[in-house]
Design an enzyme around this catalytic site. Structure first.
Site, PDB file in Angstrom:
ATOM      1  N   LYS A 180      62.155  74.333  22.430  1.00 50.03           N
ATOM      2  CA  LYS A 180      61.463  75.601  21.648  1.00 50.03           C
ATOM      3  C   LYS A 180      60.059  75.788  22.331  1.00 50.03           C
ATOM      4  O   LYS A 180      59.135  75.201  21.713  1.00 50.03           O
ATOM      5  CB  LYS A 180      61.442  75.208  20.220  1.00 50.03           C
ATOM      6  CG  LYS A 180      61.420  76.609  19.354  1.00 50.03           C
ATOM      7  CD  LYS A 180      60.365  77.462  19.483  1.00 50.03           C
ATOM      8  CE  LYS A 180      58.970  77.444  18.978  1.00 50.03           C
ATOM      9  NZ  LYS A 180      57.852  78.406  19.385  1.00 50.03           N
ATOM     10  N   GLU A 255      51.956  64.394  19.023  1.00 55.67           N
ATOM     11  CA  GLU A 255      50.808  64.504  19.744  1.00 55.67           C
ATOM     12  C   GLU A 255      49.814  65.705  19.404  1.00 55.67           C
ATOM     13  O   GLU A 255      50.269  66.675  19.614  1.00 55.67           O
ATOM     14  CB  GLU A 255      51.147  64.620  21.361  1.00 55.67           C
ATOM     15  CG  GLU A 255      50.100  63.888  22.378  1.00 55.67           C
ATOM     16  CD  GLU A 255      49.075  65.008  22.571  1.00 55.67           C
ATOM     17  OE1 GLU A 255      48.300  65.171  21.773  1.00 55.67           O
ATOM     18  OE2 GLU A 255      49.536  65.618  23.618  1.00 55.67           O
ATOM     19  N   CYS A 289      44.732  68.560  25.009  1.00 57.92           N
ATOM     20  CA  CYS A 289      44.643  67.730  23.879  1.00 57.92           C
ATOM     21  C   CYS A 289      43.685  66.430  24.307  1.00 57.92           C
ATOM     22  O   CYS A 289      43.063  66.175  23.232  1.00 57.92           O
ATOM     23  CB  CYS A 289      45.979  67.227  23.628  1.00 57.92           C
ATOM     24  SG  CYS A 289      46.919  66.662  25.047  1.00 57.92           S
ATOM     25  N   GLU A 386      38.122  69.647  16.375  1.00 54.12           N
ATOM     26  CA  GLU A 386      38.944  70.006  17.644  1.00 54.12           C
ATOM     27  C   GLU A 386      38.811  71.431  17.957  1.00 54.12           C
ATOM     28  O   GLU A 386      39.174  72.293  17.019  1.00 54.12           O
ATOM     29  CB  GLU A 386      40.280  69.757  17.723  1.00 54.12           C
ATOM     30  CG  GLU A 386      40.935  70.124  19.037  1.00 54.12           C
ATOM     31  CD  GLU A 386      42.509  69.801  19.076  1.00 54.12           C
ATOM     32  OE1 GLU A 386      43.185  69.914  18.444  1.00 54.12           O
ATOM     33  OE2 GLU A 386      42.683  68.882  20.274  1.00 54.12           O
TER      34      GLU A 386
HETATM   35  P1  NAD Z   1      50.777  75.334  16.616  1.00 52.21           P
HETATM   36  O1  NAD Z   1      50.809  73.912  16.364  1.00 52.21           O
HETATM   37  O2  NAD Z   1      50.985  76.309  15.915  1.00 52.21           O
HETATM   38  O3  NAD Z   1      51.896  75.568  17.907  1.00 52.21           O
HETATM   39  C1  NAD Z   1      52.618  74.679  18.710  1.00 52.21           C
HETATM   40  C2  NAD Z   1      54.076  74.835  18.666  1.00 52.21           C
HETATM   41  O4  NAD Z   1      54.654  74.518  17.447  1.00 52.21           O
HETATM   42  C3  NAD Z   1      54.419  76.261  19.253  1.00 52.21           C
HETATM   43  O5  NAD Z   1      55.818  76.023  19.949  1.00 52.21           O
HETATM   44  C4  NAD Z   1      54.633  76.817  17.980  1.00 52.21           C
HETATM   45  O6  NAD Z   1      55.676  77.849  17.953  1.00 52.21           O
HETATM   46  C5  NAD Z   1      55.446  75.634  17.165  1.00 52.21           C
HETATM   47  N1  NAD Z   1      55.213  75.665  15.686  1.00 52.21           N
HETATM   48  C6  NAD Z   1      54.421  76.616  15.062  1.00 52.21           C
HETATM   49  N2  NAD Z   1      54.500  76.570  13.404  1.00 52.21           N
HETATM   50  C7  NAD Z   1      55.515  75.929  13.531  1.00 52.21           C
HETATM   51  C8  NAD Z   1      56.378  75.226  12.451  1.00 52.21           C
HETATM   52  N3  NAD Z   1      56.005  75.549  11.046  1.00 52.21           N
HETATM   53  N4  NAD Z   1      57.462  74.493  12.398  1.00 52.21           N
HETATM   54  C9  NAD Z   1      57.842  74.141  13.903  1.00 52.21           C
HETATM   55  N5  NAD Z   1      57.161  74.655  14.908  1.00 52.21           N
HETATM   56  C10 NAD Z   1      56.003  75.269  14.617  1.00 52.21           C
HETATM   57  O7  NAD Z   1      49.504  75.635  17.609  1.00 52.21           O
HETATM   58  P2  NAD Z   1      48.711  76.980  17.839  1.00 52.21           P
HETATM   59  O8  NAD Z   1      48.721  77.704  16.493  1.00 52.21           O
HETATM   60  O9  NAD Z   1      49.391  77.645  18.955  1.00 52.21           O
HETATM   61  O10 NAD Z   1      47.210  76.395  18.315  1.00 52.21           O
HETATM   62  C11 NAD Z   1      46.161  76.138  17.036  1.00 52.21           C
HETATM   63  C12 NAD Z   1      45.622  74.841  17.296  1.00 52.21           C
HETATM   64  O11 NAD Z   1      46.377  73.804  17.647  1.00 52.21           O
HETATM   65  C13 NAD Z   1      44.621  75.061  18.777  1.00 52.21           C
HETATM   66  O12 NAD Z   1      43.487  75.580  18.342  1.00 52.21           O
HETATM   67  C14 NAD Z   1      44.366  73.521  18.833  1.00 52.21           C
HETATM   68  O13 NAD Z   1      43.284  72.970  18.020  1.00 52.21           O
HETATM   69  C15 NAD Z   1      45.643  72.929  18.497  1.00 52.21           C
HETATM   70  N6  NAD Z   1      46.653  72.572  19.580  1.00 52.21           N
HETATM   71  C16 NAD Z   1      46.817  71.307  20.213  1.00 52.21           C
HETATM   72  C17 NAD Z   1      47.553  71.215  21.285  1.00 52.21           C
HETATM   73  C18 NAD Z   1      47.702  69.786  21.879  1.00 52.21           C
HETATM   74  O14 NAD Z   1      48.054  69.749  22.963  1.00 52.21           O
HETATM   75  N7  NAD Z   1      47.657  68.804  21.163  1.00 52.21           N
HETATM   76  C19 NAD Z   1      48.449  72.099  21.848  1.00 52.21           C
HETATM   77  C20 NAD Z   1      47.814  73.437  21.258  1.00 52.21           C
HETATM   78  C21 NAD Z   1      47.335  73.703  20.144  1.00 52.21           C
END
Ligand code: NAD
Length: 484
Positions: A180, A255, A289, A386
């Site tokens: 996904k 992660e 990250c 972060e």
């Molecule tokens: P997010 O965690 O919402 O999204 C990451 C993935 O999770 C996407 O594929 C998203 O569709 C999926 N997702 C979202 N809600 C979900 C749920 N309820 N159940 C299952 N999957 C779900 O991240 P974001 O909103 O895109 O970014 C927000 C913050 O997250 C950023 O500002 C940053 O701090 C952090 N982030 C961290 C990383 C990392 O590499 N560790 C990567 C992206 C974002």
């Protein structure tokens, strides 16, 4: 513009070996963060699509894939790595358009994706169990076997690298995957899926369902027929994923980012450190990250480090991804407003230097000028949370004990680095720092695919990359034969 990765219709899912419309027929619009224009429509997969994908993956495991040998899987991965390299320009362009990362960084990500395939292909037939000396009359040995169906929920910041490290390892061990990708950036996930098909991956072994996190993502993480979940993203969603994995009692790799420090001591080679100190904060516009957002500096070299970093910041330019500036836009207007919120919280801090946004940057682009704050108190929000943008804080410290307390004083623990000439200090801190990776007189070590990676605390748990990933994407069975 409507982008077509490898000529594909981007509004489709890939399930059971076929590109197909999502059940709902719905779509989401991908936005080019360099100018705010729509790139294309992608599929809005939902729980029904995830159901079909999980069922297809189980069918694949019941077929030849479930009986495949390590060598057979290695050959497919090897071909896939080759195809990735052959399509390097297109993949890099797609990632740059979609994520907003400068083209040369996107190219580096393509090479990393290929390296994952090469590394795992080479490792596939080197993973084995062991024999265990036991009571007379017994022969005991262990087998490494796949979990079954693995779910991979991938964020937007490094789609290719994260797919490479998790899907690549899962396939190596003989799992069947449901991927996904993020709704903000999924073009290279679609292209990778197509290349995997061309490399000979049997139908159902990799199924890709784009869609919203709260719909397709949640459906995948909550699915009762998924045996392992790998997630990279925010802490909030990571907690939800861990809860669903708890309900289904399946292992999960999380992660979740970090607040990674670099510790610069008076005896460090400052000139060698400076490019690492800055690059580790601004690479991918800080949306990494393992970004180093905290620079801890001993007072004896404080002014030199601030001046050196500030001089580099003053030369940084942010602009459109395809024009390959130092820094691209953030991934979305939403991410830009999150980062601007942090800059507002830093209004009371001293700005050591700022980069600039190129004069003719498109109005709709999600640009933020790289910003370096100095003399930041360790407990300030900008030194604790972060940010996920091109923002770094410099924090002074007195001695080693002070540095360690500050470095370990956040809820995260992903990566850390030590800049010092003292071998004894390097060894002491490598042990004491709360992090999954510690670098000595460098930062990131080039991101090698061979190096196990993962965190502690709010940074998550489990390890990806290297051989550790192959252990994580497999389960150990003990066989005890009583033969007299
Ligand atoms: P997010 O965690 O919402 O999204 C990451 C993935 O999770 C996407 O594929 C998203 O569709 C999926 N997702 C979202 N809600 C979900 C749920 N309820 N159940 C299952 N999957 C779900 O991240 P974001 O909103 O895109 O970014 C927000 C913050 O997250 C950023 O500002 C940053 O701090 C952090 N982030 C961290 C990383 C990392 O590499 N560790 C990567 C992206 C974002």
């Amino acid at each position: 513009m409507s982008v077509k990765p490898l000529g594909l219709d981007p509004a489709q899912c890939f399930i059971g070996g076929d590109w197909c419309d999502p059940v709902s027929g719905g779509t989401l619009t991908l936005i080019n963060p360099s100018d705010g224009s729509p790139l294309c429509e992608i599929a809005k997969g939902n729980a029904q699509d995830i159901d079909r994908a999980v069922a297809a993956a189980h069918d694949a495991l019941a077929g030849p894939w479930g009986r495949s040998t390590a060598v057979e899987r290695a050959r497919i991965l090897s071909r896939l790595g080759q195809l990735v390299l052959e399509h390097a320009d297109e993949l890099a362009r797609l990632e740059a358009l979609d994520v907003g990362k400068p083209l040369k960084q996107a190219h580096a990500d393509v090479v990393a994706l290929a390296r994952y395939m090469e590394f795992y292909a080479g490792a596939a037939d080197k993973i084995h169990g062991s024999t265990i000396p036991y009571m007379n009359g017994y022969t005991v040995y262990t087998l490494r076997q796949p979990h079954g169906v693995t779910g991979h929920i991938v964020p937007w910041n490094y789609p290719m690298q994260i797919i490479g490290r998790s899907v690549g390892a899962a396939l190596t061990m003989g799992n069947a995957c449901v991927l996904k990708p993020a709704e903000e950036a999924c073009l290279t996930a679609l292209a990778f899926t197509e290349l995997a098909r061309q490399a000979g991956l049997p139908a159902g072994v990799l199924n890709t369902v784009p869609g919203l996190g709260a719909e397709a993502g949640a459906a995948l993480s909550e699915h009762a027929d998924v045996q392992h979940i790998s997630f990279t993203g925010s802490v909030g969603v990571g907690k939800l994923i861990q809860k669903s994995a708890g309900e289904n009692v399946v292992p999960v790799t999380l992660e979740l980012g970090g607040k990674s420090p670099q510790l610069v001591f008076d005896d460090a080679d400052i000139e060698a450190a400076l490019p690492f100190l800055v690059n580790a904060g601004i690479q991918n516009a800080g949306q990494t990250c393992s970004a180093s957002s905290r620079i801890l500096v001993q007072r004896g070299v404080y002014d030199r480090v601030v001046e050196g970093m500030a001089a580099r910041y003053a030369k940084l330019v942010a602009g459109p991804a395809l024009d390959d500036f130092d820094v691209g836009p953030l991934v979305s207007a939403r991410q830009k407003s999150i980062v601007e919120g942090f800059l507002t919280q830093g209004a009371d801090l001293k700005v050591a230097a700022q980069g600039r946004i190129v004069d003719d940057a498109p109005d709709g682009g999600a640009y933020v000028a790289p910003t370096l704050f100095e003399n930041v108190s360790h407990d300030h929000a900008l030194a604790q949370d972060e940010i996920f943008g091109p923002v770094q804080t410099i924090i002074p410290f007195d001695d080693e004990a002070d540095a360690l307390a500050i470095a370990n004083g956040t809820k995260y623990g992903l990566v850390a680095s030590v800049w010092s000439d003292s071998g004894a200090r390097q060894m002491r801190l490598a042990k004491a720092l709360r992090a999954g990776q510690v670098f000595i007189n460098n930062y990131g070590a080039g991101g090698g695919v061979e190096l196990p990676f993962g965190g502690t605390g709010l940074s998550g748990h489990g390890r990806e990359k290297g051989f550790e990933a192959l252990y994580g994407f497999s389960t150990l069975k003990t066989v005890a034969a009583l033969h007299g």
